[in-house]
Design a protein around this motif. Structure first.
Motif, PDB file in Angstrom:
ATOM      1  N   LYS A 331       0.827  -1.204   0.000  1.00 35.30           N
ATOM      2  CA  LYS A 331       0.000   0.000   0.000  1.00 35.30           C
ATOM      3  C   LYS A 331       0.863   1.256   0.000  1.00 35.30           C
ATOM      4  CE  LYS A 331      -3.886  -2.100   2.508  1.00 35.30           C
ATOM      5  NZ  LYS A 331      -4.699  -2.032   3.751  1.00 35.30           N
ATOM      6  N   LEU A 332       1.966   1.211   0.730  1.00 36.45           N
ATOM      7  CA  LEU A 332       2.814   2.398   0.832  1.00 36.45           C
ATOM      8  C   LEU A 332       3.458   2.731  -0.510  1.00 36.45           C
ATOM      9  CD1 LEU A 332       3.884   4.409   3.012  1.00 36.45           C
ATOM     10  CD2 LEU A 332       5.924   2.975   3.131  1.00 36.45           C
ATOM     11  N   CYS A 333       3.961   1.697  -1.201  1.00 36.77           N
ATOM     12  CA  CYS A 333       4.661   1.921  -2.475  1.00 36.77           C
ATOM     13  C   CYS A 333       3.721   1.896  -3.670  1.00 36.77           C
ATOM     14  CB  CYS A 333       5.743   0.850  -2.677  1.00 36.77           C
ATOM     15  SG  CYS A 333       7.001   0.836  -1.414  1.00 36.77           S
ATOM     16  N   ASP A 334       2.507   1.346  -3.465  1.00 36.71           N
ATOM     17  CA  ASP A 334       1.570   1.154  -4.575  1.00 36.71           C
ATOM     18  C   ASP A 334       2.168   0.196  -5.607  1.00 36.71           C
ATOM     19  OD1 ASP A 334      -0.842   1.445  -5.862  1.00 36.71           O
ATOM     20  OD2 ASP A 334      -0.221   3.189  -7.004  1.00 36.71           O
ATOM     21  N   TRP A 335       2.865  -0.826  -5.094  1.00 35.32           N
ATOM     22  CA  TRP A 335       3.421  -1.894  -5.926  1.00 35.32           C
ATOM     23  C   TRP A 335       2.962  -3.232  -5.359  1.00 35.32           C
ATOM     24  CZ3 TRP A 335       7.173  -2.207 -10.016  1.00 35.32           C
ATOM     25  CH2 TRP A 335       7.529  -0.964 -10.558  1.00 35.32           C
ATOM     26  N   ASN A 336       2.877  -4.231  -6.231  1.00 34.33           N
ATOM     27  CA  ASN A 336       2.581  -5.587  -5.809  1.00 34.33           C
ATOM     28  C   ASN A 336       3.918  -6.294  -5.579  1.00 34.33           C
ATOM     29  OD1 ASN A 336       1.445  -8.040  -5.266  1.00 34.33           O
ATOM     30  ND2 ASN A 336       0.852  -8.495  -7.378  1.00 34.33           N
ATOM     31  N   ILE A 337       4.288  -6.467  -4.310  1.00 33.25           N
ATOM     32  CA  ILE A 337       5.615  -6.967  -3.949  1.00 33.25           C
ATOM     33  C   ILE A 337       5.529  -8.427  -3.535  1.00 33.25           C
ATOM     34  CG2 ILE A 337       7.634  -6.590  -2.489  1.00 33.25           C
ATOM     35  CD1 ILE A 337       6.540  -3.732  -1.997  1.00 33.25           C
ATOM     36  N   ASP A 338       6.331  -9.264  -4.183  1.00 33.59           N
ATOM     37  CA  ASP A 338       6.458 -10.668  -3.812  1.00 33.59           C
ATOM     38  C   ASP A 338       7.806 -10.841  -3.112  1.00 33.59           C
ATOM     39  OD1 ASP A 338       6.045 -13.351  -3.522  1.00 33.59           O
ATOM     40  OD2 ASP A 338       6.563 -13.874  -5.589  1.00 33.59           O
ATOM     41  N   VAL A 339       7.816 -11.537  -1.986  1.00 30.30           N
ATOM     42  CA  VAL A 339       9.053 -11.715  -1.211  1.00 30.30           C
ATOM     43  C   VAL A 339       9.526 -13.153  -1.338  1.00 30.30           C
ATOM     44  CG1 VAL A 339      10.123 -11.534   1.062  1.00 30.30           C
ATOM     45  CG2 VAL A 339       8.340  -9.921   0.400  1.00 30.30           C
ATOM     46  N   LYS A 340      10.800 -13.327  -1.698  1.00 27.79           N
ATOM     47  CA  LYS A 340      11.408 -14.647  -1.825  1.00 27.79           C
ATOM     48  C   LYS A 340      12.747 -14.655  -1.094  1.00 27.79           C
ATOM     49  CE  LYS A 340       8.359 -16.370  -4.823  1.00 27.79           C
ATOM     50  NZ  LYS A 340       7.464 -17.507  -4.490  1.00 27.79           N
ATOM     51  N   THR A 341      13.136 -15.834  -0.624  1.00 24.47           N
ATOM     52  CA  THR A 341      14.482 -15.979  -0.074  1.00 24.47           C
ATOM     53  C   THR A 341      15.478 -16.108  -1.231  1.00 24.47           C
ATOM     54  OG1 THR A 341      14.355 -18.388   0.017  1.00 24.47           O
ATOM     55  CG2 THR A 341      13.540 -17.163   1.939  1.00 24.47           C
ATOM     56  N   ILE A 342      16.760 -15.985  -0.917  1.00 30.01           N
ATOM     57  CA  ILE A 342      17.785 -16.099  -1.951  1.00 30.01           C
ATOM     58  C   ILE A 342      17.727 -17.492  -2.590  1.00 30.01           C
ATOM     59  CG2 ILE A 342      20.284 -16.137  -2.352  1.00 30.01           C
ATOM     60  CD1 ILE A 342      20.565 -14.031  -0.195  1.00 30.01           C
ATOM     61  N   GLU A 343      17.477 -18.528  -1.769  1.00 31.43           N
ATOM     62  CA  GLU A 343      17.389 -19.899  -2.304  1.00 31.43           C
ATOM     63  C   GLU A 343      16.192 -20.050  -3.238  1.00 31.43           C
ATOM     64  OE1 GLU A 343      17.752 -19.064   0.811  1.00 31.43           O
ATOM     65  OE2 GLU A 343      19.820 -19.729   1.213  1.00 31.43           O
ATOM     66  N   GLN A 344      15.057 -19.450  -2.847  1.00 32.83           N
ATOM     67  CA  GLN A 344      13.863 -19.531  -3.702  1.00 32.83           C
ATOM     68  C   GLN A 344      14.065 -18.754  -4.999  1.00 32.83           C
ATOM     69  OE1 GLN A 344      11.031 -17.936  -0.914  1.00 32.83           O
ATOM     70  NE2 GLN A 344      10.322 -19.959  -0.246  1.00 32.83           N
ATOM     71  N   ALA A 345      14.725 -17.615  -4.909  1.00 31.62           N
ATOM     72  CA  ALA A 345      14.959 -16.805  -6.099  1.00 31.62           C
ATOM     73  C   ALA A 345      15.925 -17.488  -7.044  1.00 31.62           C
ATOM     74  CB  ALA A 345      15.500 -15.431  -5.696  1.00 31.62           C
ATOM     75  N   ALA A 346      16.856 -18.291  -6.488  1.00 30.26           N
ATOM     76  CA  ALA A 346      17.835 -18.984  -7.326  1.00 30.26           C
ATOM     77  C   ALA A 346      17.155 -19.985  -8.246  1.00 30.26           C
ATOM     78  CB  ALA A 346      18.873 -19.675  -6.453  1.00 30.26           C
ATOM     79  N   GLU A 347      16.002 -20.496  -7.834  1.00 27.77           N
ATOM     80  CA  GLU A 347      15.271 -21.453  -8.656  1.00 27.77           C
ATOM     81  C   GLU A 347      14.486 -20.769  -9.771  1.00 27.77           C
ATOM     82  OE1 GLU A 347      12.791 -23.542  -5.988  1.00 27.77           O
ATOM     83  OE2 GLU A 347      14.442 -24.389  -4.797  1.00 27.77           O
ATOM     84  N   MET A 348      14.396 -19.452  -9.712  1.00 25.95           N
ATOM     85  CA  MET A 348      13.684 -18.707 -10.745  1.00 25.95           C
ATOM     86  C   MET A 348      14.671 -18.235 -11.804  1.00 25.95           C
ATOM     87  SD  MET A 348      11.318 -16.349  -8.222  1.00 25.95           S
ATOM     88  CE  MET A 348      10.451 -15.573  -9.585  1.00 25.95           C
ATOM     89  N   ASP A 349      14.202 -18.099 -13.034  1.00 26.53           N
ATOM     90  CA  ASP A 349      15.045 -17.615 -14.132  1.00 26.53           C
ATOM     91  C   ASP A 349      14.956 -16.098 -14.166  1.00 26.53           C
ATOM     92  OD1 ASP A 349      16.618 -17.287 -16.310  1.00 26.53           O
ATOM     93  OD2 ASP A 349      15.200 -18.132 -17.766  1.00 26.53           O
ATOM     94  N   LEU A 350      15.838 -15.458 -13.374  1.00 23.26           N
ATOM     95  CA  LEU A 350      15.829 -14.002 -13.303  1.00 23.26           C
ATOM     96  C   LEU A 350      16.732 -13.356 -14.341  1.00 23.26           C
ATOM     97  CD1 LEU A 350      15.938 -13.491  -9.423  1.00 23.26           C
ATOM     98  CD2 LEU A 350      13.956 -13.487 -10.938  1.00 23.26           C
ATOM     99  N   SER A 351      17.567 -14.169 -14.998  1.00 23.75           N
ATOM    100  CA  SER A 351      18.490 -13.593 -15.986  1.00 23.75           C
ATOM    101  C   SER A 351      17.727 -12.987 -17.160  1.00 23.75           C
ATOM    102  CB  SER A 351      19.450 -14.673 -16.491  1.00 23.75           C
ATOM    103  OG  SER A 351      18.724 -15.747 -17.082  1.00 23.75           O
ATOM    104  N   GLU A 352      16.671 -13.694 -17.575  1.00 24.87           N
ATOM    105  CA  GLU A 352      15.869 -13.175 -18.695  1.00 24.87           C
ATOM    106  C   GLU A 352      15.179 -11.874 -18.312  1.00 24.87           C
ATOM    107  OE1 GLU A 352      12.116 -14.538 -21.531  1.00 24.87           O
ATOM    108  OE2 GLU A 352      13.112 -15.993 -20.231  1.00 24.87           O
ATOM    109  N   ILE A 353      14.697 -11.811 -17.050  1.00 30.95           N
ATOM    110  CA  ILE A 353      14.050 -10.593 -16.568  1.00 30.95           C
ATOM    111  C   ILE A 353      15.034  -9.443 -16.558  1.00 30.95           C
ATOM    112  CG2 ILE A 353      12.942  -9.514 -14.579  1.00 30.95           C
ATOM    113  CD1 ILE A 353      11.855 -12.276 -13.852  1.00 30.95           C
ATOM    114  N   ALA A 354      16.264  -9.721 -16.077  1.00 29.71           N
ATOM    115  CA  ALA A 354      17.289  -8.682 -16.027  1.00 29.71           C
ATOM    116  C   ALA A 354      17.637  -8.191 -17.427  1.00 29.71           C
ATOM    117  CB  ALA A 354      18.532  -9.212 -15.325  1.00 29.71           C
TER     118      ALA A 354
END
Length: 482
Positions: A331-354
């Motif tokens: 609500k403060l940022c007016d963004w939809n924020i998803d929180v992940k741990t570093i281990e959980q994020a490692a399983e996601m393909d963030l390179s394409e997003i970057a």
């Protein structure tokens, strides 16, 4: 009539009505009684002494010779008994005594009209007094509770109510407990004017902070946004108009004294004061406090979706109790924020997003173009001015001269140049323009005739020959596939 006037004056002092409103109320009451007795009030005249010590009511009648309507007419002979110089056609004001001239029911009607008039006058006066106070803080004391609604004694002529939906969770009040609230609404009720109060309104936090932090009151610090889960946690984003004033430190105060005062006013509600940032990545990091965020990735800028990556030990703190912390951060940022741990994020393909983000940042026309040294954010104006005076204003020109060690200007040290170069590397991305080679002009091919020779003697022959002119060898030409 003097007794009535004294009673009205006492009522005026008690209710706080204006003198004009009281005069209007008395006039309406007397005319209502007059009309009840005589059927009309068109010829009723009410006058007041300057100090309201006396009130008079007159019946204005026309002097005639032969009365047709005794309510509005009076015989000439009868009129001369009241005034010697009266003539036919004159108007004569005849004072009445309500006790003698009015019916008993008419007096009751007048009293009822007076009561209604004073009540409405009081409501109007109070509405005008409080309608501009919506959003202000008011202090009262718990008077009683009914069906969850708390009735608050405000020490004035208005009634305060604190509905369940506007109460702060986990708070409980006993009789005579002090309550600080926000005026959320002003409305009329059967008993007068009612103030609808709120303990869950964000403006309550804002008002208390303004009282405790002088920098907010004088405009040095600006409250950008407040979100609350009333009774549990509040997040406040602040910014400063001066670089030498830390907005968070000023709100917290020395040893946390200022913020502790606010917390006590909110019955120990947790308050996170954080710095506002225009950069969504930095703002999201701050908004998830007290958790420490390792990294923020913008998943979809258009849809305002982001991923916050935290250490395993910070995950529950970032999410908060029943998701409260991340929900308030959304609500403060007016963004939809998803929180992940570093281990959980490692399983996601963030390179394409970057990669997609870098491409969007590279070609997004919404980014400001930085072409000169003066355009660099945070650049020393003195150094930028000296560079410009010496013909080095363009960033491309500066980079070339810096790399070749060609900048030697009085007043600019090597450290100054290093700082400018760091700002260039941080804020400027050079895009090489593609060089398109122009296609070569087509050269005219020399149209050369193909030559043929005799297979027997090698003499030159042409397509129209059937026999070699040298050796007499016979032949014929056939079309074949290339």
């Amino acid at each position: 009539m003097s007794e009535m006037a004294e009673a009205i004056r006492a009522l005026m002092d008690e209710k706080g009505c204006s003198e004009d409103s009281v005069k209007q109320t008395i006039e309406k009451a007397l005319k209502a009684a007059y009309k009840r007795t005589y059927g009309t009030d068109e010829n009723a005249i009410v006058t007041f002494e300057d100090d309201l010590s006396e009130v008079h009511i007159f019946s204005r009648k026309t002097v005639v010779d032969g009365v047709y309507d005794p309510v509005v007419e009076i015989e000439l002979e009868e009129a001369k008994e009241l005034s010697d110089d009266v003539e036919e056609g004159d108007e004569l004001d005849i004072e009445l005594d309500p006790k003698k001239n009015f019916e008993r029911s008419a007096v009751s009607t007048g009293k009822q009209t007076a009561h209604q008039g004073l009540t409405e006058s009081l409501k109007t006066s109070l509405m005008n007094e409080y309608k501009d106070k919506v959003g202000e803080t008011i202090i009262g004391y718990c008077q009683r509770e009914r069906n969850g609604t708390i009735y608050v004694d405000l020490g004035s002529k208005v009634e305060g109510v604190l509905p369940v939906k506007y109460q702060s969770k986990l708070e409980h009040y006993d009789m005579k407990d002090r309550i600080k609230c926000i005026i959320a609404e002003v409305k009329t009720s059967a008993n007068g004017v009612q103030l609808v109060l709120s303990r869950s309104d964000q403006r309550l936090v804002s008002n208390i902070l303004e009282q405790e932090v002088p920098e907010i009151a004088d405009g040095t610090i600006e409250i950008r946004k407040i979100v609350r889960d009333a009774g549990y946690r509040t997040k406040v984003a602040v910014s400063s108009t001066r670089e030498d004033v830390d907005p968070v430190g000023a709100c917290v105060g020395a040893k946390g004294q200022r913020i502790q005062t606010v917390i006590r006013e909110l019955e120990n509600e947790k308050i996170d004061v954080l710095r506002y940032e225009s950069d969504p990545v930095l703002f999201i990091k701050n908004a998830l406090s007290p958790a420490q965020v390792d990294r923020v990735v913008i998943l979809d800028a258009e849809k305002r979706q982001a991923l916050a990556i935290v250490e395993e030990t910070q995950f529950s703190l970032a999410i908060g109790r029943q998701g409260q912390n991340v929900r308030l951060a959304n609500k403060l940022c007016d963004w939809n924020i998803d929180v992940k741990t570093i281990e959980q994020a490692a399983e996601m393909d963030l390179s394409e997003i970057a990669t997609v983000q870098n491409a969007e940042n590279l070609f997004d026309s919404s980014y400001d173009e930085i072409a000169t040294i003066q355009d660099l954010p945070g650049v020393d104006e003195r150094v930028a001015a000296l560079l410009k005076e010496n013909g080095i204003e363009d960033i491309q020109r500066f980079v070339e001269a810096f790399d070749n060690d060609e900048i030697h200007i009085d007043g600019i040290s090597g450290d100054d140049l290093e700082l400018v170069n760091e700002l260039v590397e941080k804020n400027v991305q050079f895009v090489e323009e593609e060089q398109h080679e122009e296609p070569a002009e087509p050269q005219e091919e020399e149209a050369a005739e193909e030559e043929y020779f005799c297979p027997e003697c090698g003499a030159k022959i042409t397509l129209d020959m059937t026999q070699c002119p040298n050796c007499g060898c016979e032949f014929e030409f056939e079309e074949g596939e290339e």
